[in-house]
Each structure stands twice: as C-alpha cells, then as structure tokens.
Design a protein around this motif. Structure first.
Motif, PDB file in Angstrom:
ATOM      1  N   PRO A  24       0.826  -1.202   0.000  1.00 50.56           N
ATOM      2  CA  PRO A  24       0.000   0.000   0.000  1.00 50.56           C
ATOM      3  C   PRO A  24       0.867   1.263   0.000  1.00 50.56           C
ATOM      4  O   PRO A  24       1.926   1.300   0.618  1.00 50.56           O
ATOM      5  N   VAL A  25       0.397   2.269  -0.701  1.00 48.11           N
ATOM      6  CA  VAL A  25       1.004   3.608  -0.700  1.00 48.11           C
ATOM      7  C   VAL A  25      -0.139   4.557  -0.383  1.00 48.11           C
ATOM      8  O   VAL A  25      -1.211   4.450  -0.981  1.00 48.11           O
ATOM      9  N   TRP A  26       0.058   5.470   0.556  1.00 50.76           N
ATOM     10  CA  TRP A  26      -1.041   6.343   0.951  1.00 50.76           C
ATOM     11  C   TRP A  26      -0.547   7.754   1.181  1.00 50.76           C
ATOM     12  O   TRP A  26       0.650   8.005   1.299  1.00 50.76           O
ATOM     13  N   GLY A  27      -1.499   8.680   1.256  1.00 46.92           N
ATOM     14  CA  GLY A  27      -1.148  10.072   1.492  1.00 46.92           C
ATOM     15  C   GLY A  27      -2.381  10.945   1.534  1.00 46.92           C
ATOM     16  O   GLY A  27      -3.497  10.464   1.702  1.00 46.92           O
ATOM     17  N   LYS A  28      -2.128  12.261   1.375  1.00 43.09           N
ATOM     18  CA  LYS A  28      -3.215  13.234   1.368  1.00 43.09           C
ATOM     19  C   LYS A  28      -3.082  14.095   0.121  1.00 43.09           C
ATOM     20  O   LYS A  28      -1.982  14.397  -0.328  1.00 43.09           O
ATOM     21  N   ALA A  29      -4.220  14.475  -0.400  1.00 52.78           N
ATOM     22  CA  ALA A  29      -4.306  15.372  -1.547  1.00 52.78           C
ATOM     23  C   ALA A  29      -5.611  16.146  -1.397  1.00 52.78           C
ATOM     24  O   ALA A  29      -6.372  15.910  -0.458  1.00 52.78           O
ATOM     25  N   ALA A  30      -5.857  17.040  -2.301  1.00 53.34           N
ATOM     26  CA  ALA A  30      -7.145  17.745  -2.273  1.00 53.34           C
ATOM     27  C   ALA A  30      -8.259  16.713  -2.436  1.00 53.34           C
ATOM     28  O   ALA A  30      -8.101  15.730  -3.167  1.00 53.34           O
ATOM     29  N   PRO A  31      -9.381  16.887  -1.742  1.00 51.97           N
ATOM     30  CA  PRO A  31     -10.485  15.930  -1.875  1.00 51.97           C
ATOM     31  C   PRO A  31     -10.856  15.679  -3.336  1.00 51.97           C
ATOM     32  O   PRO A  31     -10.835  16.588  -4.156  1.00 51.97           O
ATOM     33  N   LYS A  32     -11.140  14.418  -3.628  1.00 51.17           N
ATOM     34  CA  LYS A  32     -11.584  13.938  -4.950  1.00 51.17           C
ATOM     35  C   LYS A  32     -10.505  14.010  -6.034  1.00 51.17           C
ATOM     36  O   LYS A  32     -10.799  13.813  -7.210  1.00 51.17           O
ATOM     37  N   THR A  33      -9.249  14.255  -5.660  1.00 53.70           N
ATOM     38  CA  THR A  33      -8.153  14.305  -6.627  1.00 53.70           C
ATOM     39  C   THR A  33      -7.774  12.901  -7.067  1.00 53.70           C
ATOM     40  O   THR A  33      -7.683  11.993  -6.246  1.00 53.70           O
ATOM     41  N   LYS A  34      -7.531  12.733  -8.367  1.00 56.00           N
ATOM     42  CA  LYS A  34      -7.052  11.456  -8.895  1.00 56.00           C
ATOM     43  C   LYS A  34      -5.555  11.359  -8.622  1.00 56.00           C
ATOM     44  O   LYS A  34      -4.807  12.314  -8.860  1.00 56.00           O
ATOM     45  N   VAL A  35      -5.136  10.208  -8.121  1.00 45.87           N
ATOM     46  CA  VAL A  35      -3.732   9.979  -7.747  1.00 45.87           C
ATOM     47  C   VAL A  35      -3.204   8.780  -8.533  1.00 45.87           C
ATOM     48  O   VAL A  35      -3.878   7.757  -8.633  1.00 45.87           O
ATOM     49  N   THR A  36      -1.991   8.923  -9.065  1.00 47.78           N
ATOM     50  CA  THR A  36      -1.325   7.822  -9.752  1.00 47.78           C
ATOM     51  C   THR A  36       0.020   7.586  -9.090  1.00 47.78           C
ATOM     52  O   THR A  36       0.804   8.517  -8.902  1.00 47.78           O
ATOM     53  N   VAL A  37       0.276   6.334  -8.726  1.00 54.20           N
ATOM     54  CA  VAL A  37       1.539   5.935  -8.122  1.00 54.20           C
ATOM     55  C   VAL A  37       2.246   5.019  -9.116  1.00 54.20           C
ATOM     56  O   VAL A  37       1.652   4.060  -9.603  1.00 54.20           O
ATOM     57  N   THR A  38       3.502   5.340  -9.420  1.00 55.75           N
ATOM     58  CA  THR A  38       4.282   4.522 -10.342  1.00 55.75           C
ATOM     59  C   THR A  38       5.577   4.119  -9.660  1.00 55.75           C
ATOM     60  O   THR A  38       6.252   4.961  -9.051  1.00 55.75           O
ATOM     61  N   PHE A  39       5.904   2.836  -9.750  1.00 50.24           N
ATOM     62  CA  PHE A  39       7.185   2.338  -9.234  1.00 50.24           C
ATOM     63  C   PHE A  39       7.735   1.369 -10.269  1.00 50.24           C
ATOM     64  O   PHE A  39       7.191   0.284 -10.465  1.00 50.24           O
TER      65      PHE A  39
END
Length: 175
Positions: free
Chosen positions: A1-16
C-alpha cells in the motif's frame, strides 16, 4: 500500500518501475493505492506519486527490509562517539571502524533528529552514519549480510523518555 493526502476527490497515480496503481482522494483528502508485492532487489527504480498538478519523484528506490530503531538511551547510543562515551572494554571500536569504511549501498539510513529536519534516506557512509543508533545499525548490518537484500534503518531513539512513549497507545496490557 502507498497512501497520502491530496485535495479531496483528486485522482492519484503511483508509479514504481514498471508498476502503476491509481486511487482517488476521499472527501477528507485521504487516499491509498495498492502496488503489487515486489521481490527484494538492489536495482534502484523511480518512484512517482502524481496528484492533480502536483508530483513527487524519488530516484533510486530499492525493495527490501526496513527496520525501526526506536527506544530510550541504549538504542540512542549513536555511531559517533562523544567524549562522555566509554570505549569498548575489549576489542576494536567497531562503530569508529565502520565510520571509516566506504559507502555501503546495500544499507540505507534515515535519521529522525530531535531538532531540525531529517536528511531523507541515504546510503550508509561516514556522512550519514554518525547520528544513527549503533545497536540498530549493527543489527541491520547483520540482517543485510544474512538475508542478502537491501535493508533500511529508521533511527528514532530518544534517551530519557518515559517507557510509556514507546508502547502502543501508552498503555500496558497483560493477559
């Protein structure tokens, strides 16, 4: 799992490396994305989190073990010896000897200082090791030698703290 905070309803993409995971921040801005399990590897990859117009990129991220060296004064005993520290009764001063060695890219260190900012993750070397917990470091070095995978240590010991600080919830439970 990768987690965090962003503006509400923001789309987040995690790449590794070659893996990608997506998430959407909830109404309070919390998000969590799930990358697939990885095998331990010394090959450093780029790790990127993109949330809306914001992006965080970390280079040379490896997959392995991470250990936390937390506790009181015995764990706080650092690799750098102070005048008030006694030298070993017998044998070599292994911590002093370790500080003279060249960079060890198989061990990463992260120190949480009492005051000031952390310096992030660094390879173990004469510049990154002085404030790292000596007992923690030698445990991690042994693990790395035994497991043959990258090992990281988060050094966050504080001498003179109450033992309750280091127990979950500050409560002692017995059965």
């Amino acid at each position: 799992p990768v987690w965090g905070k962003a503006a509400p309803k923001t789309k987040v993409t995690v790449t590794f490396g070659k893996f990608k995971a997506k998430a959407v921040a909830d109404g309070k801005g919390h998000w969590q994305a799930m990358l697939p399990s990885q095998k331990a590897s010394f090959e450093g990859c780029v790790f990127t989190v993109k949330a809306g117009k914001q992006q965080l990129t970390l280079d040379n991220v490896v997959v392995g073990e991470v250990w936390v060296a937390a506790g009181q004064s015995n764990m706080e005993y650092t690799m750098k010896k102070y005048r008030t520290y006694q030298k070993p009764y017998k044998g070599k001063d292994l911590a002093a000897e370790e500080l003279t060695k060249s960079e060890n890219t198989k061990i990463r260190v992260f120190t949480c200082p009492r005051k000031g900012n952390d310096t992030g993750w660094n390879n173990a070397n004469s510049e990154s090791l002085p404030m790292v917990s000596a007992p923690g470091y030698f445990c991690v070095r042994h693990l790395q030698d035994s497991l043959q995978v990258p090992v990281g240590i988060i050094s966050t010991a504080v001498g003179g703290t109450m033992v309750e600080t280091w127990r979950k919830g500050g409560e002692c439970t017995t059965k």
